[in-house]
Design a protein around this motif. Structure first.
Motif, PDB file in Angstrom:
ATOM      1  N   ALA B  56       0.818  -1.211   0.000  1.00 47.47           N
ATOM      2  CA  ALA B  56       0.000   0.000   0.000  1.00 47.47           C
ATOM      3  C   ALA B  56       0.855   1.264   0.000  1.00 47.47           C
ATOM      4  O   ALA B  56       0.508   2.255  -0.642  1.00 47.47           O
ATOM      5  N   THR B  57       1.966   1.223   0.727  1.00 51.88           N
ATOM      6  CA  THR B  57       2.807   2.421   0.790  1.00 51.88           C
ATOM      7  C   THR B  57       3.825   2.463  -0.334  1.00 51.88           C
ATOM      8  O   THR B  57       4.506   3.462  -0.516  1.00 51.88           O
ATOM      9  N   GLY B  58       3.949   1.352  -1.065  1.00 48.87           N
ATOM     10  CA  GLY B  58       4.968   1.303  -2.107  1.00 48.87           C
ATOM     11  C   GLY B  58       6.351   0.985  -1.568  1.00 48.87           C
ATOM     12  O   GLY B  58       7.335   1.078  -2.295  1.00 48.87           O
ATOM     13  N   ALA B  59       6.442   0.600  -0.308  1.00 51.23           N
ATOM     14  CA  ALA B  59       7.742   0.235   0.259  1.00 51.23           C
ATOM     15  C   ALA B  59       8.298  -1.003  -0.422  1.00 51.23           C
ATOM     16  O   ALA B  59       9.493  -1.267  -0.380  1.00 51.23           O
ATOM     17  N   GLU B  60       7.394  -1.754  -0.986  1.00 51.86           N
ATOM     18  CA  GLU B  60       7.774  -2.966  -1.687  1.00 51.86           C
ATOM     19  C   GLU B  60       6.973  -3.010  -2.978  1.00 51.86           C
ATOM     20  O   GLU B  60       5.783  -2.700  -2.966  1.00 51.86           O
ATOM     21  N   ARG B  61       7.626  -3.380  -4.075  1.00 54.42           N
ATOM     22  CA  ARG B  61       6.913  -3.453  -5.361  1.00 54.42           C
ATOM     23  C   ARG B  61       7.240  -4.765  -6.061  1.00 54.42           C
ATOM     24  O   ARG B  61       7.874  -4.786  -7.114  1.00 54.42           O
ATOM     25  N   PRO B  62       6.825  -5.878  -5.449  1.00 59.39           N
ATOM     26  CA  PRO B  62       7.113  -7.160  -6.093  1.00 59.39           C
ATOM     27  C   PRO B  62       6.254  -7.328  -7.344  1.00 59.39           C
ATOM     28  O   PRO B  62       5.164  -6.779  -7.430  1.00 59.39           O
ATOM     29  N   GLY B  63       6.758  -8.090  -8.273  1.00 60.74           N
ATOM     30  CA  GLY B  63       5.966  -8.387  -9.455  1.00 60.74           C
ATOM     31  C   GLY B  63       4.937  -9.464  -9.177  1.00 60.74           C
ATOM     32  O   GLY B  63       3.943  -9.575  -9.886  1.00 60.74           O
ATOM     33  N   ARG B  64       5.178 -10.257  -8.117  1.00 65.91           N
ATOM     34  CA  ARG B  64       4.298 -11.383  -7.837  1.00 65.91           C
ATOM     35  C   ARG B  64       4.055 -11.499  -6.336  1.00 65.91           C
ATOM     36  O   ARG B  64       4.941 -11.193  -5.528  1.00 65.91           O
ATOM     37  N   LEU B  65       2.866 -11.974  -6.010  1.00 67.02           N
ATOM     38  CA  LEU B  65       2.477 -12.218  -4.626  1.00 67.02           C
ATOM     39  C   LEU B  65       2.187 -13.711  -4.522  1.00 67.02           C
ATOM     40  O   LEU B  65       1.310 -14.224  -5.226  1.00 67.02           O
ATOM     41  N   LEU B  66       2.939 -14.401  -3.688  1.00 66.43           N
ATOM     42  CA  LEU B  66       2.743 -15.842  -3.543  1.00 66.43           C
ATOM     43  C   LEU B  66       2.004 -16.095  -2.231  1.00 66.43           C
ATOM     44  O   LEU B  66       2.571 -15.971  -1.145  1.00 66.43           O
ATOM     45  N   ASP B  67       0.730 -16.430  -2.331  1.00 66.38           N
ATOM     46  CA  ASP B  67      -0.114 -16.588  -1.157  1.00 66.38           C
ATOM     47  C   ASP B  67      -0.101 -18.049  -0.733  1.00 66.38           C
ATOM     48  O   ASP B  67      -0.488 -18.925  -1.502  1.00 66.38           O
ATOM     49  N   LEU B  68       0.314 -18.307   0.499  1.00 68.99           N
ATOM     50  CA  LEU B  68       0.398 -19.687   0.987  1.00 68.99           C
ATOM     51  C   LEU B  68      -0.891 -20.180   1.635  1.00 68.99           C
ATOM     52  O   LEU B  68      -0.955 -21.308   2.126  1.00 68.99           O
ATOM     53  N   ALA B  69      -1.928 -19.334   1.652  1.00 71.68           N
ATOM     54  CA  ALA B  69      -3.140 -19.663   2.410  1.00 71.68           C
ATOM     55  C   ALA B  69      -3.801 -20.956   1.963  1.00 71.68           C
ATOM     56  O   ALA B  69      -4.450 -21.634   2.763  1.00 71.68           O
ATOM     57  N   ALA B  70      -3.662 -21.316   0.708  1.00 78.91           N
ATOM     58  CA  ALA B  70      -4.373 -22.498   0.205  1.00 78.91           C
ATOM     59  C   ALA B  70      -3.540 -23.771   0.248  1.00 78.91           C
ATOM     60  O   ALA B  70      -4.015 -24.838  -0.150  1.00 78.91           O
ATOM     61  N   VAL B  71      -2.303 -23.681   0.733  1.00 81.25           N
ATOM     62  CA  VAL B  71      -1.468 -24.887   0.785  1.00 81.25           C
ATOM     63  C   VAL B  71      -1.891 -25.713   1.992  1.00 81.25           C
ATOM     64  O   VAL B  71      -1.794 -25.244   3.125  1.00 81.25           O
ATOM     65  N   PRO B  72      -2.367 -26.936   1.758  1.00 77.94           N
ATOM     66  CA  PRO B  72      -2.885 -27.723   2.879  1.00 77.94           C
ATOM     67  C   PRO B  72      -1.771 -28.115   3.837  1.00 77.94           C
ATOM     68  O   PRO B  72      -0.611 -28.254   3.440  1.00 77.94           O
ATOM     69  N   GLY B  73      -2.130 -28.247   5.090  1.00 82.34           N
ATOM     70  CA  GLY B  73      -1.165 -28.690   6.083  1.00 82.34           C
ATOM     71  C   GLY B  73      -0.380 -27.567   6.723  1.00 82.34           C
ATOM     72  O   GLY B  73       0.057 -27.684   7.865  1.00 82.34           O
TER      73      GLY B  73
END
Lengths: 157, 297
Positions: B56-73
């Motif tokens: 939101a602040t632009g402190a980080e500008r990654p090209g990709r967001l890897l969300d681990l929320a759906a990885v089971p276990g």
């Protein structure tokens, strides 16, 4: 634009077209016109962006829209029935528990979720339910009174 | 969670929408493979409480967001053969569960940000962020936790002390994901105390006390939030341990902790001098908390 995220918002299935990395708060407000969810900090501090996901409160400024794929999202607009206030809404009204209303999504939804989870929630638990919500009008005591009054109403039903 | 550099350096340009590409792998090997495609340009998401504000602040500008929320276990707490394993995306809300170590339940109850943040913040995220002013790393250090780091085809474990190497600095390497935290079962008594300015503040200081049951009741105090990395200090006391520390024992505790020469942390919340002073008091309270409580599970 092809939909990126299929989800349910306030009981209705929706296909969101915003990029999945977009904060849910922005998608609710800008794409769905549900502006009852407010943005106060974008930092996870103020709670004005709170929504319920599968019945539990989350700060939607921190949730990428992709995360609510196939989940049940409820905003402040989506509790209760059209034209009929819930016990919690009625209690907030009766107790004058809000002034400007900016914090209401957080305070109301957290009280709602706490009482949905346990209608016998204690005062300490109802206060803890509000721990993530800031109210600049200073309504804290009134908010808790409203939650306690709602609990009483719900127990009587 | 973020990948290795947490100093806000700009990474790969985002997708044309202005938002990073959102990736939500459904299993761990996919997650690792996706990360390997462009580790430097990928921000890893645990609960989102650190990464989303930075976007939101632009402190980080990654090209990709890897969300681990759906990885089971990853979101589970499991216990087997004398070890409790917390998956990386275990939330503070999950840590409130009955089968979780009482020290972690206590930490989870006190997390700033209300039920919302308890639903969102993760164990892995807190550790990878390694904010000195954090509750959880110190508690995990006190419990003798080890972290598991994985990359495609390889896995390694590190002690907390070896993982958190400095303020906002961890030993995670580009292309690695923190997947689990292992806590050995032990039979010790634990106490925990935290102070902060106000209900919605980050902690100023936390102290976790561990008192062994065997023999001479060895005492270890682990400080967090007040030092650049979780710091464990052995305390040697004369005399028996009663229901609380005696005044002279308390003095020894406070002096030992203050003299331990940790790297005291200073930020907008408090000076290093203040934290050093306060930690002496907190150590006493943490030990008293352990002495007063029920035996651990």
């Amino acid at each position: 634009m092809s939909p990126e995220v299929m989800t349910t918002v306030n009981g209705k299935p929706v296909a969101l077209t915003a990029p999945a990395a977009t904060p849910l708060a922005d998608v609710l407000r800008d794409e769905l016109g549900l502006t009852g969810t407010h943005l106060g900090c974008r930092n996870g501090d103020c709670g004005a962006c709170t929504v319920l996901i599968d019945g539990r409160p989350f700060k939607s400024c921190l949730v990428p829209a992709g995360r609510v794929r196939q989940r049940d999202v409820r905003t402040i607009e989506g509790i209760g029935e059209e034209g009929e206030l819930t016990a919690v809404q009625q209690a907030f009204w009766d107790a004058n528990a809000f002034q400007c209303g900016f914090c209401l999504a957080g305070t109301l939804l957290c009280a709602t979720a706490a009482l949905d989870h346990d209608p016998n929630a204690t005062e300490e638990e109802l206060a803890d339910a509000q721990a993530g919500n800031l109210c600049r009008c200073g309504g804290y005591r009134k908010i808790l009174e409203a939650a306690l009054a709602a609990a009483q109403t719900l127990r009587r039903r | 969670m973020t990948s290795a550099a947490t100093d806000g350096t700009t990474r790969a340009a985002p997708a044309t929408s202005g938002r990073p590409v959102y990736l939500a792998p459904l299993d761990l090997s996919d997650a690792l493979a996706m990360l390997a495609e462009d580790a430097a340009g990928t921000a890893i998401l645990g609960g989102g409480t650190v990464v989303m504000p930075r976007l939101a602040t632009g402190a980080e500008r990654p090209g990709r967001l890897l969300d681990l929320a759906a990885v089971p276990g990853l979101a589970d707490v499991t216990t087997a053969g004398g070890t409790s394993t917390l998956g990386a995306t275990v939330t503070y809300a999950t840590l409130l569960g009955r089968s979780v170590h009482p020290l972690l339940r206590q930490v989870a109850r006190g997390i700033t940000g209300g039920p919302q943040i308890r639903n969102q913040g993760t164990v892995g995220g807190s550790l990878c962020h390694a904010n000195p002013a954090s509750d959880l790393p110190a508690a995990l250090a006190a419990l003798g936790a080890r972290v598991t780091l994985e990359r495609p085809g390889a896995r390694r474990t590190l002690s907390l002390a070896d993982f958190v190497v400095g303020p906002y600095q961890t030993a995670i390497a580009p292309g690695e994901i923190l997947t689990a935290v292992e806590i050995p079962d032990g039979d010790a008594r634990y106490g925990y105390v935290k102070i902060k300015h106000g209900h919605s503040s980050w902690p100023l200081a936390v102290a976790a006390a561990r008192i062994s049951r065997a023999g001479r009741h060895a005492i270890t105090v682990t400080l967090g939030a007040a030092v650049t990395r979780p710091t464990s200090i052995e305390i040697n006391l004369d005399g028996e341990l009663g229901a609380s520390l005696t005044p002279s024992q308390a003095v020894v505790v406070a002096e030992t902790v203050r003299a331990a020469g940790g790297d005291w942390w200073a930020d907008e919340l408090a000076t290093a001098r203040y934290r050093r002073r306060v930690c002496g008091v907190l150590a006493v309270r943490a030990i008293d908390d352990a002495l007063r409580k029920e035996p651990s599970a």
